[in-house]
Design a protein around this motif. Structure first.
Motif, PDB file in Angstrom:
ATOM      1  N   ASP A 206       0.827  -1.210   0.000  1.00 14.19           N
ATOM      2  CA  ASP A 206       0.000   0.000   0.000  1.00 14.19           C
ATOM      3  C   ASP A 206       0.861   1.260   0.000  1.00 14.19           C
ATOM      4  O   ASP A 206       0.541   2.239   0.672  1.00 14.19           O
ATOM      5  N   HIS A 208       1.356   4.183  -1.381  1.00 12.02           N
ATOM      6  CA  HIS A 208       0.781   5.204  -2.256  1.00 12.02           C
ATOM      7  C   HIS A 208       1.219   6.612  -1.875  1.00 12.02           C
ATOM      8  O   HIS A 208       0.723   7.592  -2.430  1.00 12.02           O
ATOM      9  N   VAL A 243       1.648   0.527  -7.134  1.00 11.52           N
ATOM     10  CA  VAL A 243       0.768   1.264  -6.225  1.00 11.52           C
ATOM     11  C   VAL A 243       1.167   2.740  -6.194  1.00 11.52           C
ATOM     12  O   VAL A 243       0.315   3.628  -6.169  1.00 11.52           O
ATOM     13  N   ARG A 286      -4.544  -2.568  -9.470  1.00 11.78           N
ATOM     14  CA  ARG A 286      -4.624  -1.936  -8.142  1.00 11.78           C
ATOM     15  C   ARG A 286      -5.995  -1.285  -7.954  1.00 11.78           C
ATOM     16  O   ARG A 286      -6.577  -1.333  -6.861  1.00 11.78           O
TER      17      ARG A 286
END
Length: 335
Positions: A206, A208, A243, A286
Motif C-alpha cells: 500500500d 501510495h 501502487v 490496483r
C-alpha cells in the motif's frame, strides 16, 4: 424480543486505555484519542505531551494469522535497522493481542509513533526517499525466513478476481457495464499471465505516498519511514511498485514523482525490465483491488459508499488507462 446483531463497533477510548494498562508496560499518565475509522480503527496513544504510538484495531477483513505474519516481518525489519513503524510488544512479549468487541474478536497492534512530515505531493525528493526505503525493504525481505508466508498472497486472485466478484455481487451494474468490467479484468489477467517470470517479493502492499513520513531531523533525517503493512505479503514486485504509480496517475499532474521514485529504488536495487514494464498493467489491477475492498465495506459503511455512477467513473478511469497504452512516452523511465 428482537436480538440486536452488531455489524461494526468502535470501542470507547476508555476501553482502549484499560487494555493498554492491562497488557502493555507504558508510562503514565496515558491518554488515548480516537484518530479515524477506515479499513481499521486507529487510536493515538500519548503520555503527557509526548505521543508514544498508534494503536490499530484491525477490521474484519484482517485475520489474526495475517497480523502475526505482518508483525513478525516488521520486527525483523526493525532488527535490521529499516525505517519502519515497529510494533511495541505486550508485557508478555507478544507483538499483537486481541480484544472482544460486540462484532467479534479483533486484532490489536500498538506501533511506535512515526515522527516526520507527510510526503509532499509535488516533491521529487520525497518520492525518491520512498523508492529508496521500498528497495531496502525488498532487499532485506530476501533474507527473511518466512517472506513467502502471509495472510495475503498478492496474486491475481487477491488483487483482481476476488475484487471483481465482490463488485459484481452488489448487483448495481447493468449487463453492459458488467460485461465491460469483466472483459477488462479478463484482458488484464491474460496480459499478466502472458509475461511470465515476474519477480515476487515481500510487498508492502500500500505504498501510495500516504503511508510514509519523511524524517526532517535526527538519525533518520531525509529518510522515508513506512507504516501500514497490513495489506502486504508475498506478491508481485511490479504490483508493489505500481501502487505508487497508481497514486501519481490519480493526481493527473505529471509523472515526475514516479520517475524520482524509480530512481531512488534503482539506487539500491535493480529492477528487471519485465517487472518495470508490468507496473503499467498493475495500475488498473490496483484499482480493481480498491473497488473490491470498497464493495466489501458497504455492509459496514453503508450502501451509499458504492453506487452505479461511482463505479462507472472508476471503470472509465481504468479503460482510459488501457486505451492510452499507459502513456508510454510519459512513463518511460531512464535506463
Amino acid at each position: 424480543m428482537t436480538t440486536t446483531t452488531i455489524q461494526y463497533s468502535t470501542p470507547h477510548v476508555d476501553t482502549i486505555t484499560a487494555l493498554l494498562r492491562d497488557r502493555y508496560d507504558l508510562p503514565e499518565p496515558l491518554t488515548v484519542r480516537f484518530l479515524r475509522r477506515g479499513f481499521n480503527d486507529s487510536f493515538e496513544v500519548r503520555t503527557g505531551s509526548k505521543t508514544l504510538g498508534v494503536l490499530r484495531l484491525s477490521g474484519s477483513r484482517v485475520s489474526p494469522e495475517s497480523v502475526k505474519s505482518e508483525t513478525n516481518f516488521l520486527a525483523f525489519l526493525d532488527k535490521n535497522k529499516l525505517p519502519i513503524a515497529a510494533p511495541i510488544p505486550t508485557h508478555s512479549g507478544e507483538l499483537s493481542t486481541q480484544i472482544e468487541t460486540p462484532d467479534g474478536m479483533r486484532s490489536v497492534v500498538l506501533f511506535h509513533y512515526v515522527d516526520g512530515d507527510e510526503p509532499g505531493h509535488h516533491s521529487a525528493e520525497d518520492a525518491k526517499a520512498q523508492g529508496i526505503t521500498m528497495a531496502r525493504i525488498h532487499a532485506a525481505a530476501g533474507t527473511f525466513p518466512h517472506w513467502n508466508v502471509g495472510g495475503h498472497r498478492l496474486d491475481l486472485d487477491h488483487l483482481l478476481h476476488h475484487p471483481l466478484a465482490s463488485v459484481l455481487a452488489l448487483e448495481l451494474l447493468d449487463d453492459v457495464a458488467r460485461k465491460s468490467l469483466s472483459a477488462l479484468a479478463s484482458r488484464l489477467s491474460s496480459a499478466v499471465a502472458a509475461i511470465g517470470g515476474l519477480t515476487w517479493v515481500r510487498c508492502h502492499g500500500d505504498c501510495h505516498g500516504g503511508n510514509a513520513r519523511i524524517a526532517r531531523d535526527g538519525p533518520l533525517k531525509g529518510q522515508a519511514i513506512f507504516f501500514d503493512f497490513d495489506d502486504g505479503g508475498p506478491g508481485f514486485l511490479a504490483y508493489d511498485l505500481a501502487v505508487f504509480l497508481w497514486s501519481v496517475s490519480l493526481q493527473r499532474e505529471g509523472y515526475s514523482q514516479w520517475h524520482a521514485f524509480i530512481e531512488g529504488y534503482r539506487s539500491v536495487r535493480p529492477i528487471d525490465p519485465i517487472d518495470l514494464e508490468a507496473t503499467h498493467l498493475f495500475v488498473p489491477i490496483r484499482h480493481f483491488w480498491l473497488l473490491g475492498n470498497y464493495a466489501i465495506k458497504t455492509v459496514e459503511w453503508g450502501s451509499e459508499l458504492v453506487s452505479a455512477k461511482w463505479l462507472a467513473r472508476q471503470t472509465e478511469y481504468m479503460l482510459k488507462w488501457e486505451q492510452d497504452k499507459l502513456l508510454p512516452s510519459v512513463l518511460l523511465t531512464p535506463s
